[in-house]
Design an enzyme around this catalytic site. Sequence first.
Site, PDB file in Angstrom:
ATOM      1  N   GLU A 171       0.827  -1.211   0.000  1.00 61.22           N
ATOM      2  CA  GLU A 171       0.000   0.000   0.000  1.00 61.22           C
ATOM      3  C   GLU A 171       0.858   1.255   0.000  1.00 61.22           C
ATOM      4  O   GLU A 171       1.221   1.779   1.053  1.00 61.22           O
ATOM      5  CB  GLU A 171      -0.905   0.024   1.242  1.00 61.22           C
ATOM      6  CG  GLU A 171      -2.000  -1.008   1.202  1.00 61.22           C
ATOM      7  CD  GLU A 171      -2.976  -0.882   2.367  1.00 61.22           C
ATOM      8  OE1 GLU A 171      -2.761  -0.039   3.267  1.00 61.22           O
ATOM      9  OE2 GLU A 171      -3.957  -1.649   2.376  1.00 61.22           O
ATOM     10  N   TYR A 235     -11.618  -1.523   3.395  1.00 66.09           N
ATOM     11  CA  TYR A 235     -12.030  -1.817   4.770  1.00 66.09           C
ATOM     12  C   TYR A 235     -13.481  -1.343   4.851  1.00 66.09           C
ATOM     13  O   TYR A 235     -13.758  -0.144   4.751  1.00 66.09           O
ATOM     14  CB  TYR A 235     -11.075  -1.130   5.776  1.00 66.09           C
ATOM     15  CG  TYR A 235      -9.821  -1.981   5.920  1.00 66.09           C
ATOM     16  CD1 TYR A 235      -8.882  -2.034   4.890  1.00 66.09           C
ATOM     17  CD2 TYR A 235      -9.634  -2.811   7.021  1.00 66.09           C
ATOM     18  CE1 TYR A 235      -7.783  -2.892   4.971  1.00 66.09           C
ATOM     19  CE2 TYR A 235      -8.535  -3.662   7.113  1.00 66.09           C
ATOM     20  CZ  TYR A 235      -7.625  -3.702   6.083  1.00 66.09           C
ATOM     21  OH  TYR A 235      -6.551  -4.553   6.153  1.00 66.09           O
ATOM     22  N   GLU A 261      -6.199  -7.412  -0.371  1.00 66.29           N
ATOM     23  CA  GLU A 261      -6.419  -7.247   1.073  1.00 66.29           C
ATOM     24  C   GLU A 261      -7.747  -6.524   1.298  1.00 66.29           C
ATOM     25  O   GLU A 261      -8.057  -5.556   0.599  1.00 66.29           O
ATOM     26  CB  GLU A 261      -5.283  -6.418   1.692  1.00 66.29           C
ATOM     27  CG  GLU A 261      -5.369  -6.351   3.214  1.00 66.29           C
ATOM     28  CD  GLU A 261      -4.303  -5.438   3.815  1.00 66.29           C
ATOM     29  OE1 GLU A 261      -3.101  -5.651   3.567  1.00 66.29           O
ATOM     30  OE2 GLU A 261      -4.701  -4.498   4.540  1.00 66.29           O
ATOM     31  N   TRP A 295      -8.054  -9.991   5.376  1.00 71.54           N
ATOM     32  CA  TRP A 295      -7.128  -9.621   6.463  1.00 71.54           C
ATOM     33  C   TRP A 295      -7.783  -9.908   7.801  1.00 71.54           C
ATOM     34  O   TRP A 295      -8.917  -9.424   7.981  1.00 71.54           O
ATOM     35  CB  TRP A 295      -6.793  -8.125   6.321  1.00 71.54           C
ATOM     36  CG  TRP A 295      -5.777  -7.620   7.302  1.00 71.54           C
ATOM     37  CD1 TRP A 295      -6.017  -6.981   8.480  1.00 71.54           C
ATOM     38  CD2 TRP A 295      -4.357  -7.708   7.166  1.00 71.54           C
ATOM     39  NE1 TRP A 295      -4.835  -6.659   9.089  1.00 71.54           N
ATOM     40  CE2 TRP A 295      -3.801  -7.092   8.307  1.00 71.54           C
ATOM     41  CE3 TRP A 295      -3.488  -8.252   6.196  1.00 71.54           C
ATOM     42  CZ2 TRP A 295      -2.426  -6.998   8.515  1.00 71.54           C
ATOM     43  CZ3 TRP A 295      -2.125  -8.160   6.395  1.00 71.54           C
ATOM     44  CH2 TRP A 295      -1.610  -7.531   7.551  1.00 71.54           C
ATOM     45  N   LYS A 300      -5.143 -11.486  17.268  1.00 73.49           N
ATOM     46  CA  LYS A 300      -4.923 -10.209  17.943  1.00 73.49           C
ATOM     47  C   LYS A 300      -6.259  -9.621  18.392  1.00 73.49           C
ATOM     48  O   LYS A 300      -7.288  -9.863  17.746  1.00 73.49           O
ATOM     49  CB  LYS A 300      -4.215  -9.252  16.965  1.00 73.49           C
ATOM     50  CG  LYS A 300      -3.758  -7.959  17.589  1.00 73.49           C
ATOM     51  CD  LYS A 300      -2.854  -7.165  16.651  1.00 73.49           C
ATOM     52  CE  LYS A 300      -2.560  -5.791  17.233  1.00 73.49           C
ATOM     53  NZ  LYS A 300      -1.562  -5.055  16.438  1.00 73.49           N
ATOM     54  N   GLU A 302      -8.194  -7.250  17.810  1.00 77.27           N
ATOM     55  CA  GLU A 302      -8.651  -6.184  16.907  1.00 77.27           C
ATOM     56  C   GLU A 302      -9.681  -6.798  15.966  1.00 77.27           C
ATOM     57  O   GLU A 302      -9.617  -7.994  15.676  1.00 77.27           O
ATOM     58  CB  GLU A 302      -7.472  -5.554  16.130  1.00 77.27           C
ATOM     59  CG  GLU A 302      -6.747  -6.490  15.189  1.00 77.27           C
ATOM     60  CD  GLU A 302      -5.603  -5.825  14.417  1.00 77.27           C
ATOM     61  OE1 GLU A 302      -5.235  -4.674  14.709  1.00 77.27           O
ATOM     62  OE2 GLU A 302      -5.084  -6.495  13.492  1.00 77.27           O
TER      63      GLU A 302
END
Length: 336
Positions: A171, A235, A261, A295, A300, A302
């Site tokens: 990116e 996203y 992604e 992704w 984790k 998140e």
Amino acid sequence: MKNRILHFLSIGLFFTILFTTAAVTKDHYTGSFASTHGALHVVGADLCDQNGDKLQLKGISTHGLHWFPQFVNRGSFQYFRDHWGANMIRLAMYTGEGGYLSSQEQQNKLKKQIQDAVSSCTDLGMYCIIDWHILSDGNPLSHVAEARSFFAEMSSVYKDHTNILYEICNEPNGNTSWNDIKAYAEQIIPVIHANDPDAVILVGTPTWSQAVDQAAADPIRPELATNIMYTLHFYAATHKDELRSKLLSARASGLPIFISEFSTCDASGNGAVDTASANAWFRLIKENNLSYAGWSLCNKNESSAILKSSTQNTSGNWNDHDFSETGLLLKSLMTQ
Ligand code: IDC
């Protein structure tokens, strides 16, 4: 004499049956998706297999290889292949953030991880993306020499593999212009194609791989552009109709686009999951047969993590209850 000939013939027959059975067993065990579809090609805006049939790669992206190496293993890849129908794994190798560029020792470690992960993918019959994951080092030109030698090495090691794709700059961001990215890509593409002339190469676009309109307006020059695709990342909670329209018009103008992604939450990799926007993206992906990688493969704490943070198993011995909301949405996309 006749008896001896018959004897040799029957021994021959015995070994033929033995080896054929072994080959069938091995083929079944390892999976044959990537060998059946073979070397990939880009035809117009589409990704096609060795027979010229359109092919959709559906995959999982690792988190940073140096941050969550424990999930990068054969059992975990096999889980996604067998339970979600994944046919590809993306290996996100951060360059900055303590990744590849930080020390010789780190380089050796990461290259060994890539080697192991590629052999797992190959055994499992899966395609594999080797991703030069630039992020805080926003302009790929800042480490072009290191990228050249990395891709020269990878493409020489894997020149006979038909299941490897190269993503040359995750990116680009900050002040990086499309001209900078083109200048970079026009150096890296020939390095890879010198070893592996047919390799599919994924090129990032400005603004964290969103500005496919700029690539469509001024694509890489035709003599270098064989088997090149351009990446768009989304996203879902941050990127909605505007980016979806950008994708559709770039694609309509003939640009081959690969979603290497994406996730369901906001661009920080965290925050609330936006199911409505994720589903709008999934419809677009399906209608256009786009290839994608979700992704990310980690536990984790998140929202973009595919596994719940309470999931401790790392080797693919999972059930639906081990996955986060993002994980289950990704499963719904892959299995629908
Ligand atoms: C994020 C990770 C997060 C990590 C951070 C490092 O999810 O755990 O701390 O990187 O900077 C991208 C990037 C990807 C980001 C992700 C979420 O390609 O590396 O991962 N994201 O921010 N682009 C848009 C979002």
